[in-house]
Design a protein around this motif. Structure first.
Motif, short mmCIF file in Angstrom:
data_model
loop_
_atom_site.label_atom_id
_atom_site.label_comp_id
_atom_site.label_asym_id
_atom_site.label_seq_id
_atom_site.Cartn_x
_atom_site.Cartn_y
_atom_site.Cartn_z
N PRO A 180 0.95 -1.18 -0.21
CA PRO A 180 -0.10 -0.18 -0.09
C PRO A 180 0.79 1.54 0.12
O PRO A 180 0.42 2.24 -0.24
N VAL A 181 2.37 1.13 0.08
CA VAL A 181 2.52 2.51 0.43
C VAL A 181 2.73 2.96 -0.17
O VAL A 181 2.85 4.49 -0.92
N PRO A 182 3.46 2.34 -2.26
CA PRO A 182 3.64 3.69 -3.25
C PRO A 182 2.09 4.80 -3.46
O PRO A 182 2.31 5.93 -3.15
N GLU A 183 1.17 3.70 -3.55
CA GLU A 183 -0.11 4.69 -3.29
C GLU A 183 -0.21 5.80 -1.97
O GLU A 183 -0.69 6.50 -2.56
N TRP A 184 0.25 5.37 -1.09
CA TRP A 184 -0.35 6.05 -0.22
C TRP A 184 0.49 7.36 -0.54
O TRP A 184 0.28 8.36 0.10
N TRP A 185 1.96 7.06 -0.40
CA TRP A 185 2.74 8.19 -1.13
C TRP A 185 2.10 9.24 -1.68
O TRP A 185 2.69 10.19 -1.65
N THR A 186 2.12 8.67 -2.93
CA THR A 186 1.96 9.96 -4.20
C THR A 186 -0.05 10.32 -3.83
O THR A 186 0.10 11.78 -3.81
N LYS A 187 -0.88 9.58 -2.62
CA LYS A 187 -1.91 10.72 -2.64
C LYS A 187 -1.26 11.58 -1.25
O LYS A 187 -2.05 12.95 -1.92
N ALA A 188 -0.05 11.19 -0.37
CA ALA A 188 -0.14 11.97 0.42
C ALA A 188 0.73 13.51 -0.29
O ALA A 188 1.13 14.37 1.00
N LYS A 189 1.67 13.71 -1.18
CA LYS A 189 2.01 14.63 -1.63
C LYS A 189 3.06 14.88 -0.86
O LYS A 189 2.85 16.55 -0.59
N LEU A 190 4.12 14.25 -0.48
CA LEU A 190 4.67 15.25 0.95
C LEU A 190 5.97 15.67 -0.18
O LEU A 190 6.68 14.73 -0.50
N ALA A 191 6.10 16.97 -0.65
CA ALA A 191 7.19 17.57 -0.83
C ALA A 191 8.41 17.69 -0.64
O ALA A 191 9.39 17.53 -1.42
N ASN A 192 7.99 17.56 0.30
CA ASN A 192 9.41 18.10 1.15
C ASN A 192 10.66 16.64 1.66
O ASN A 192 11.71 16.56 2.61
N LEU A 193 9.84 15.89 1.65
CA LEU A 193 10.53 14.26 1.90
C LEU A 193 9.92 12.85 1.54
O LEU A 193 10.35 13.60 -0.16
N ALA A 194 11.74 12.04 1.17
CA ALA A 194 11.38 11.70 0.43
C ALA A 194 11.47 10.00 1.17
O ALA A 194 11.57 9.28 2.42
N LEU A 195 10.79 9.11 0.26
CA LEU A 195 10.26 7.52 0.32
C LEU A 195 11.61 6.66 1.11
O LEU A 195 11.84 6.39 -0.08
N TYR A 196 11.70 6.11 1.88
CA TYR A 196 12.94 5.30 2.69
C TYR A 196 11.33 4.21 3.46
O TYR A 196 11.00 4.13 3.95
N ARG A 197 12.37 3.39 3.24
CA ARG A 197 11.80 1.94 3.56
C ARG A 197 12.36 0.86 4.30
O ARG A 197 13.82 0.59 3.74
N ASP A 198 12.12 -0.36 5.81
CA ASP A 198 12.72 -0.86 6.04
C ASP A 198 11.59 -2.04 6.47
O ASP A 198 11.12 -2.00 7.45
N VAL A 199 11.41 -2.49 4.74
CA VAL A 199 10.47 -3.65 4.88
C VAL A 199 10.11 -4.66 6.24
O VAL A 199 9.95 -5.62 5.99
N LYS A 200 12.15 -4.84 6.51
CA LYS A 200 12.26 -6.27 7.54
C LYS A 200 12.10 -5.53 8.29
O LYS A 200 12.80 -6.37 10.00
N ASN A 201 12.18 -4.82 9.22
CA ASN A 201 11.80 -4.06 10.32
C ASN A 201 13.07 -3.58 10.68
O ASN A 201 13.10 -3.88 12.63
#
Length: 189
Positions: free
Chosen positions: A123-144
């Motif tokens: 769900p993350v890419p779609e959520w990120w696109t909808k959120a329109k966070l212009a000043n942040l970059a998407l980092y992921r930690d899928v293994k936590n």
């Protein structure tokens, strides 16, 4: 004393019930009280790990390549762990985006998503696109791994100084536009 028989009880019961009907209430009726709405849990600022070194666990950068927090040393760093399924995380994300905008050049703001790779769909890419966070970059930690290094719990936000030493952490959602945030970040903005 003789036990009272069933027919006698049946005859006397209406009398007892009626006797209670004209009894005047000696105390006024209680007003209807509605339960207060549950307050949001208060965020807690924790300094118990002040001076701890930045974790070495890796996560994925916006470019899909491995990244570590060490790559951000040299400037103060605010790291926020979040997930799309975490309501307080989602709620605070716009204020983190505004914080990133007003702190450019002084404080780095890094948000690291903790949504698991075990989910059926991502769900993350779609959520990120909808959120329109212009000043942040998407980092992921899928293994936590980074999440476990921080001790779990979302949202979790940790401030590191320019040398990579922990200053404080906030457990729970937070208003990064508010007076309390400005007080905590004084000297870093």
């Amino acid at each position: 004393m003789r036990p009272v028989s069933g027919p006698l009880i049946a005859c006397l019961l209406p009398i007892f019930l009626l006797a209670g009907c004209d009894k005047q209430e000696s105390t006024p009726a209680q007003p209807e009280v509605t339960a207060p709405k549950a307050a949001e849990p208060a965020s807690k600022v924790d300094t118990s790990q002040k001076g701890s070194s930045i974790p070495t666990e890796s996560f994925t950068g916006p470019d899909g390549k491995p990244a570590t927090l060490a790559r951000f040393k040299g400037k103060p760093l605010l790291v926020n762990l979040w997930a799309t399924w975490c309501a307080p995380c989602v709620k605070e994300m716009p204020s983190l985006d505004r914080l990133a905008a007003r702190s450019k050049g002084k404080l780095q703001v890094l948000v690291v998503n903790q949504d698991s790779e075990k989910q059926a769909s991502d769900p993350v890419p779609e959520w990120w696109t909808k959120a329109k966070l212009a000043n942040l970059a998407l980092y992921r930690d899928v293994k936590n791994e980074l999440g476990f290094a921080f001790g779990g719990g979302l949202p979790m936000t940790v401030l590191y100084d320019a040398q990579g030493k922990e200053v404080w952490r906030v457990n729970g959602g937070f208003d990064w536009d508010g007076a309390k945030a400005n007080e905590l970040l004084k000297g870093y903005l």
